[in-house]
Design a protein around this motif. Sequence first.
Motif, PDB file in Angstrom:
ATOM      1  N   ALA A 154      -1.537   8.434   9.253  1.00 13.25           N
ATOM      2  CA  ALA A 154      -1.108   9.809   9.551  1.00 13.25           C
ATOM      3  C   ALA A 154      -1.213  10.086  11.048  1.00 13.25           C
ATOM      4  N   ARG A 155      -2.307   9.639  11.632  1.00 13.76           N
ATOM      5  CA  ARG A 155      -2.510   9.882  13.067  1.00 13.76           C
ATOM      6  C   ARG A 155      -1.482   9.109  13.890  1.00 13.76           C
ATOM      7  N   ALA A 156      -1.226   7.866  13.512  1.00 17.25           N
ATOM      8  CA  ALA A 156      -0.274   7.035  14.255  1.00 17.25           C
ATOM      9  C   ALA A 156       1.141   7.600  14.175  1.00 17.25           C
ATOM     10  N   LEU A 157       1.487   8.165  13.013  1.00 16.47           N
ATOM     11  CA  LEU A 157       2.825   8.714  12.826  1.00 16.47           C
ATOM     12  C   LEU A 157       2.932  10.176  13.259  1.00 16.47           C
ATOM     13  N   GLY A 158       1.782  10.810  13.563  1.00 17.22           N
ATOM     14  CA  GLY A 158       1.799  12.218  13.937  1.00 17.22           C
ATOM     15  C   GLY A 158       2.188  13.125  12.792  1.00 17.22           C
ATOM     16  N   ARG A 159       1.680  12.802  11.586  1.00 14.17           N
ATOM     17  CA  ARG A 159       2.049  13.549  10.392  1.00 14.17           C
ATOM     18  C   ARG A 159       0.823  14.156   9.729  1.00 14.17           C
ATOM     19  N   SER A 160       1.069  15.100   8.849  1.00 16.44           N
ATOM     20  CA  SER A 160       0.012  15.691   8.038  1.00 16.44           C
ATOM     21  C   SER A 160      -0.725  14.603   7.271  1.00 16.44           C
ATOM     22  N   ALA A 161      -2.062  14.660   7.293  1.00 10.80           N
ATOM     23  CA  ALA A 161      -2.847  13.665   6.562  1.00 10.80           C
ATOM     24  C   ALA A 161      -2.665  13.826   5.058  1.00 10.80           C
ATOM     25  N   PHE A 162      -2.590  15.076   4.572  1.00  8.57           N
ATOM     26  CA  PHE A 162      -2.409  15.271   3.138  1.00  8.57           C
ATOM     27  C   PHE A 162      -1.062  14.736   2.678  1.00  8.57           C
ATOM     28  N   HIS A 163       0.009  15.061   3.404  1.00  5.94           N
ATOM     29  CA  HIS A 163       1.324  14.585   2.979  1.00  5.94           C
ATOM     30  C   HIS A 163       1.421  13.068   3.087  1.00  5.94           C
ATOM     31  N   THR A 164       0.661  12.481   3.989  1.00  4.54           N
ATOM     32  CA  THR A 164       0.586  11.021   4.035  1.00  4.54           C
ATOM     33  C   THR A 164      -0.114  10.500   2.784  1.00  4.54           C
ATOM     34  N   LEU A 165      -1.155  11.202   2.326  1.00  2.00           N
ATOM     35  CA  LEU A 165      -1.818  10.809   1.074  1.00  2.00           C
ATOM     36  C   LEU A 165      -0.854  10.877  -0.105  1.00  2.00           C
ATOM     37  N   VAL A 166       0.004  11.894  -0.123  1.00  2.00           N
ATOM     38  CA  VAL A 166       1.007  11.996  -1.193  1.00  2.00           C
ATOM     39  C   VAL A 166       1.893  10.746  -1.180  1.00  2.00           C
ATOM     40  N   ASP A 167       2.353  10.340   0.002  1.00  2.00           N
ATOM     41  CA  ASP A 167       3.187   9.148   0.109  1.00  2.00           C
ATOM     42  C   ASP A 167       2.408   7.899  -0.308  1.00  2.00           C
ATOM     43  N   VAL A 168       1.150   7.806   0.107  1.00  2.00           N
ATOM     44  CA  VAL A 168       0.324   6.641  -0.232  1.00  2.00           C
ATOM     45  C   VAL A 168       0.122   6.553  -1.745  1.00  2.00           C
ATOM     46  N   ARG A 169      -0.173   7.671  -2.376  1.00  2.00           N
ATOM     47  CA  ARG A 169      -0.383   7.623  -3.829  1.00  2.00           C
ATOM     48  C   ARG A 169       0.919   7.305  -4.572  1.00  2.00           C
ATOM     49  N   ARG A 170       2.045   7.817  -4.081  1.00  2.00           N
ATOM     50  CA  ARG A 170       3.315   7.474  -4.731  1.00  2.00           C
ATOM     51  C   ARG A 170       3.622   5.983  -4.552  1.00  2.00           C
ATOM     52  N   LEU A 171       3.306   5.446  -3.406  1.00  3.28           N
ATOM     53  CA  LEU A 171       3.505   4.018  -3.172  1.00  3.28           C
ATOM     54  C   LEU A 171       2.562   3.192  -4.045  1.00  3.28           C
ATOM     55  N   ALA A 172       1.342   3.681  -4.245  1.00  3.22           N
ATOM     56  CA  ALA A 172       0.412   2.990  -5.134  1.00  3.22           C
ATOM     57  C   ALA A 172       0.931   3.009  -6.569  1.00  3.22           C
ATOM     58  N   ALA A 173       1.452   4.160  -7.006  1.00  2.00           N
ATOM     59  CA  ALA A 173       1.996   4.262  -8.358  1.00  2.00           C
ATOM     60  C   ALA A 173       3.203   3.350  -8.555  1.00  2.00           C
ATOM     61  N   ALA A 174       3.943   3.103  -7.455  1.00  2.00           N
ATOM     62  CA  ALA A 174       5.117   2.218  -7.534  1.00  2.00           C
ATOM     63  C   ALA A 174       4.746   0.750  -7.423  1.00  2.00           C
ATOM     64  N   GLY A 175       3.463   0.457  -7.218  1.00  2.00           N
ATOM     65  CA  GLY A 175       3.034  -0.937  -7.098  1.00  2.00           C
ATOM     66  C   GLY A 175       3.266  -1.533  -5.730  1.00  2.00           C
ATOM     67  N   ALA A 176       3.483  -0.692  -4.726  1.00  2.00           N
ATOM     68  CA  ALA A 176       3.789  -1.203  -3.392  1.00  2.00           C
ATOM     69  C   ALA A 176       2.551  -1.456  -2.543  1.00  2.00           C
ATOM     70  N   LEU A 177       1.439  -0.763  -2.858  1.00  2.00           N
ATOM     71  CA  LEU A 177       0.220  -0.951  -2.076  1.00  2.00           C
ATOM     72  C   LEU A 177      -1.000  -0.664  -2.935  1.00  2.00           C
ATOM     73  N   ASP A 178      -2.148  -1.036  -2.405  1.00  2.00           N
ATOM     74  CA  ASP A 178      -3.417  -0.730  -3.056  1.00  2.00           C
ATOM     75  C   ASP A 178      -4.487  -0.684  -1.976  1.00  2.00           C
ATOM     76  N   ALA A 179      -5.657  -0.185  -2.365  1.00  2.00           N
ATOM     77  CA  ALA A 179      -6.789  -0.223  -1.444  1.00  2.00           C
ATOM     78  C   ALA A 179      -7.281  -1.656  -1.300  1.00  2.00           C
ATOM     79  N   VAL A 180      -7.778  -1.992  -0.112  1.00  2.00           N
ATOM     80  CA  VAL A 180      -8.433  -3.275   0.079  1.00  2.00           C
ATOM     81  C   VAL A 180      -9.771  -3.203  -0.641  1.00  2.00           C
ATOM     82  N   ARG A 181      -9.947  -4.029  -1.648  1.00  2.00           N
ATOM     83  CA  ARG A 181     -11.176  -4.029  -2.436  1.00  2.00           C
ATOM     84  C   ARG A 181     -12.186  -4.978  -1.799  1.00  2.00           C
ATOM     85  N   SER A 182     -13.399  -4.974  -2.314  1.00  2.00           N
ATOM     86  CA  SER A 182     -14.445  -5.816  -1.715  1.00  2.00           C
ATOM     87  C   SER A 182     -14.080  -7.290  -1.762  1.00  2.00           C
TER      88      SER A 182
END
Length: 267
Positions: A199-227
């Motif tokens: 969000a900071r790098a793109l100069g965008r709202s952090a919440f709206h970036t979270l919306v995009d991140v969660r939609r991408l997670a639901a689509a199988g495009a990304l995930d959190a780096v696990r241990s």
Amino acid sequence: MTSAASPTAHIPAVSPMLRRLGEERATGALIRESGTLYLVDGQVVHAESPVTPGIDVLLTAGGTLAEAGWWEAVAAAGARQRVAAYLVDSGRVPGGALELCHLGALYDAAFFALAPASTPARFRYGVSHWIGAVHPVAAGSVERETLRRRELLDRIWPDATVDSAPLLRLTDTAELPLTPRRRAVLEAVDGTSTAADIARALGRSAFHTLVDVRRLAAAGALDAVRSYDRPGHASSGPRVGAPVLPEVTPDPDIALLRRLRDALEVL
């Protein structure tokens, strides 16, 4: 005679202290673990969080204001706590544009500042912010919007790990039907950056970036780096597309969603 009920009495208290300060018409700074809310006469007039880009980033990244113009306003009017008024009066930012940007930054920071915390909040009476008056928001409105945003994120994808952990791309996403906005977020995923970093790098709202991140997670495009994805941790086996899931997870609903997603990827 029975006193009138508070307009927020029927909704869960995001922050009992914020609700009390609003009812008391308090002025000062509510300092919480993940950010600070500034109140004047019980209304929220500004909010800041280290998780979110500030109003300066939102104004300059979008091209509304040159970075030099921002720092000029801070130098000229910061000590008098009239930075917002200076930007408008000097013609550097139209009043409507500043108000919209400030409201976006306020709700963005308040969402994170009001997140559940492990340390108690405190209130410093009489403290004000140097940006000055823009558009006060009722404390109850901030509570309602925070709850709405939490519910929205959970509807999109219920695993909040992606909100704060470094993010990892899972599959070849070239063929995914993504909006340009969501594509830009995905392209910024590098295995080390968090949603807040993006969000900071793109100069965008952090919440709206979270919306995009969660939609991408639901689509199988990304995930959190696990241990087991991080250097120095033993691997739990070969990784193809999605992470290898443990047999037992804290939330069976999240585990089910992941299994369904992984099954769809191999069809």
